[in-house]
Design an enzyme around this catalytic site. Structure first.
Site, PDB file in Angstrom:
ATOM      1  N   LYS A 117      59.123  69.424  50.653  1.00  0.00           N
ATOM      2  CA  LYS A 117      58.092  70.228  49.978  1.00  0.00           C
ATOM      3  C   LYS A 117      58.282  70.258  48.466  1.00  0.00           C
ATOM      4  CE  LYS A 117      56.313  72.986  53.679  1.00  0.00           C
ATOM      5  NZ  LYS A 117      55.818  74.248  54.165  1.00  0.00           N
ATOM      6  N   LYS A 201      54.029  64.245  59.435  1.00  0.00           N
ATOM      7  CA  LYS A 201      53.467  65.282  60.319  1.00  0.00           C
ATOM      8  C   LYS A 201      52.101  65.751  59.820  1.00  0.00           C
ATOM      9  CE  LYS A 201      54.990  69.784  58.756  1.00  0.00           C
ATOM     10  NZ  LYS A 201      55.079  71.147  59.166  1.00  0.00           N
ATOM     11  N   LYS A 204      48.959  71.206  56.597  1.00  0.00           N
ATOM     12  CA  LYS A 204      47.891  71.870  55.824  1.00  0.00           C
ATOM     13  C   LYS A 204      47.829  71.318  54.415  1.00  0.00           C
ATOM     14  CE  LYS A 204      48.852  76.497  57.662  1.00  0.00           C
ATOM     15  NZ  LYS A 204      50.306  76.635  57.704  1.00  0.00           N
TER      16      LYS A 204
HETATM   17  N1  AQP Z   1      52.220  68.792  62.821  1.00  0.00           N
HETATM   18  C1  AQP Z   1      52.681  69.778  63.568  1.00  0.00           C
HETATM   19  N2  AQP Z   1      52.930  69.594  64.882  1.00  0.00           N
HETATM   20  C2  AQP Z   1      53.384  70.609  65.664  1.00  0.00           C
HETATM   21  N3  AQP Z   1      53.619  71.856  65.184  1.00  0.00           N
HETATM   22  C3  AQP Z   1      53.387  72.084  63.889  1.00  0.00           C
HETATM   23  N4  AQP Z   1      53.496  73.184  63.124  1.00  0.00           N
HETATM   24  C4  AQP Z   1      53.119  72.887  61.850  1.00  0.00           C
HETATM   25  N5  AQP Z   1      52.763  71.606  61.763  1.00  0.00           N
HETATM   26  C5  AQP Z   1      52.913  71.070  63.002  1.00  0.00           C
HETATM   27  C6  AQP Z   1      53.942  74.464  63.612  1.00  0.00           C
HETATM   28  O1  AQP Z   1      52.973  75.450  63.270  1.00  0.00           O
HETATM   29  C7  AQP Z   1      53.645  76.677  63.030  1.00  0.00           C
HETATM   30  C8  AQP Z   1      53.178  77.264  61.745  1.00  0.00           C
HETATM   31  O2  AQP Z   1      53.528  76.414  60.670  1.00  0.00           O
HETATM   32  P1  AQP Z   1      53.412  76.968  59.200  1.00  0.00           P
HETATM   33  O3  AQP Z   1      52.040  77.010  58.764  1.00  0.00           O
HETATM   34  O4  AQP Z   1      54.104  78.255  59.098  1.00  0.00           O
HETATM   35  O5  AQP Z   1      54.266  76.000  58.340  1.00  0.00           O
HETATM   36  P2  AQP Z   1      54.411  74.471  58.319  1.00  0.00           P
HETATM   37  O6  AQP Z   1      55.291  74.030  59.422  1.00  0.00           O
HETATM   38  O7  AQP Z   1      54.910  74.165  56.964  1.00  0.00           O
HETATM   39  O8  AQP Z   1      52.939  73.940  58.576  1.00  0.00           O
HETATM   40  P3  AQP Z   1      52.108  72.937  57.722  1.00  0.00           P
HETATM   41  O9  AQP Z   1      50.781  72.809  58.311  1.00  0.00           O
HETATM   42  O10 AQP Z   1      52.854  71.675  57.517  1.00  0.00           O
HETATM   43  O11 AQP Z   1      51.918  73.678  56.360  1.00  0.00           O
HETATM   44  P4  AQP Z   1      52.258  73.199  54.932  1.00  0.00           P
HETATM   45  O12 AQP Z   1      51.471  71.963  54.729  1.00  0.00           O
HETATM   46  O13 AQP Z   1      51.801  74.343  54.077  1.00  0.00           O
HETATM   47  O14 AQP Z   1      53.712  72.949  54.899  1.00  0.00           O
HETATM   48  C9  AQP Z   1      55.146  76.389  63.052  1.00  0.00           C
HETATM   49  O15 AQP Z   1      55.653  76.771  64.310  1.00  0.00           O
HETATM   50  C10 AQP Z   1      55.219  74.911  62.901  1.00  0.00           C
HETATM   51  O16 AQP Z   1      56.367  74.374  63.536  1.00  0.00           O
END
Ligand code: AQP
Length: 339
Positions: A117, A201, A204
């Site tokens: 990140k 992965k 968002k």
């Molecule tokens: N690609 C994914 N596959 C399976 N699970 C996922 N999670 C996130 N991406 C995937 C799970 O969703 C929950 C919430 O995630 P989060 O929003 O708190 O943070 P994150 O993991 O950082 O999600 P993003 O979408 O990738 O956000 P950004 O882009 O802001 O970093 C968690 O249980 C996560 O495991």
């Protein structure tokens, strides 16, 4: 769920940092509704995590309500599970500070998500982004939660939470005070990858909207995104075929499996030898069938923001009732005057 000497309690959270996507749904949300029938569950909207990168204050409020609406639309029932915003319960920040003093910098330095990140310029990343996994340990342990439904990307952070819990118990000679929380990552949706790159992965913060299916996408957009999803010149694989060189195809099969409740073998057997011109529309139809009711319900909940706020504030009160006695014990254990 495996046995522990602590009463089973489930905790998880999602950041209000953008539109929720299929990865969030399959990796986390889908499990939330199932678990609430068997265990005490707390589902947090982790706004303190979201502000580790810049968030516009008015957008943050709206995104917090959107995550709440997504929880409710996926079947989380506020009569069964506690839904609340992290910033409304003080225990998160308080315990995070204590854990900052327990965790070792070497442990935090090993966290790969910070490296991903922060990118190349780590010196410009916030200190909050660096200590994010310590706050995550506090989120879980402020409630002595034993189980954490998350996607696979969070496994390393969960390991850190266990290390912090264990070190606190050892340092203060309070064996078994904090449980060692377990990640619940099983299932084909635990690692949903980008539709544009099967090695990254679904996220968002990916600048390409075509890389993900948002829970707010309508049927036409879902169909278009799957049509554009990267594949290759081949056809759908045969059972047992090695897909390590075909990550995008592997990912689409996993998504189909997670949405259909069929296992991967069954999916492969059903589409063996067919072109992507057949598989992609079938996958898009399935995604629309499963996601359209959630999208519709989300927009209904969002049309009454006052009701969402009421649910969240009532949830915060219930969460604080659980965390306060735990925090009183923690203050005593550490040796604070007046505790
Ligand atoms: N690609 C994914 N596959 C399976 N699970 C996922 N999670 C996130 N991406 C995937 C799970 O969703 C929950 C919430 O995630 P989060 O929003 O708190 O943070 P994150 O993991 O950082 O999600 P993003 O979408 O990738 O956000 P950004 O882009 O802001 O970093 C968690 O249980 C996560 O495991």
């Amino acid at each position: 769920m495996s046995k522990t000497s602590h009463t089973p309690r489930v905790f998880s959270g999602v950041q209000p940092s953008g539109a929720m996507h299929l990865g969030n749904y399959l990796g986390a949300l889908k499990k939330f509704a199932i678990l609430q029938h068997e265990h005490e569950c707390l589902y947090c909207i982790v706004d303190l995590h979201a502000i580790t990168v810049w968030q516009d204050p008015t957008v943050l409020k709206q995104q917090t309500r959107e995550i709440a609406a997504a929880y409710l639309a996926s079947g989380v029932d506020p009569k069964k599970a506690i839904i609340y915003p992290q910033s409304n319960v003080r225990a998160h920040t308080e315990l995070a500070w204590y854990f900052n003093c327990v965790a070792r910098t070497g442990w935090v330095n090993r966290m790969t998500q910070f490296k991903d990140k922060a990118g190349k310029n780590t010196e410009r990343a916030s200190v909050g982004l660096y200590t994010y996994p310590v706050l995550q340990a506090a989120d879980i342990l402020a409630f002595k939660a034993t189980h954490v439904p998350v996607g696979e990307d969070q496994k390393q952070h969960l390991e850190l939470s266990r290390d912090i819990a264990q070190k606190f118990n050892n340092d203060f000679n309070v064996p078994d005070f904090f449980p060692l929380p377990e990640a619940l990552t099983q299932g084909p949706g635990a690692r949903v990858m980008s539709l544009r790159d099967g090695t990254a992965k679904m996220s968002k913060s990916d600048p390409s909207d075509n890389s993900r299916i948002n829970l707010t996408d309508n049927a036409d957009i879902i169909v278009k995104k799957f049509k554009k999803a990267k594949t290759d010149m081949g056809v759908m694989p045969a059972p047992g075929e090695d897909l390590s060189e075909r990550p995008e195809v592997d990912n689409l099969i996993s998504i189909y499996s997670a949405l259909s409740e069929m296992n991967r073998k069954q999916v492969v057997a059903q589409f063996e030898g067919q072109g992507f011109g057949v598989f992609k529309p079938a996958l898009a139809d399935l995604a629309v069938e499963k996601l359209a009711p959630i999208t519709l319900l989300m927009s209904r909940y969002l049309s009454d923001p006052d009701e969402i706020d009421r649910i969240l504030l009532a949830g915060a009160e219930k969460a604080a009732e659980i965390s306060e006695p735990i925090m009183r014990d923690v203050r005593k254990i550490i040796g604070f005057l007046g505790a």
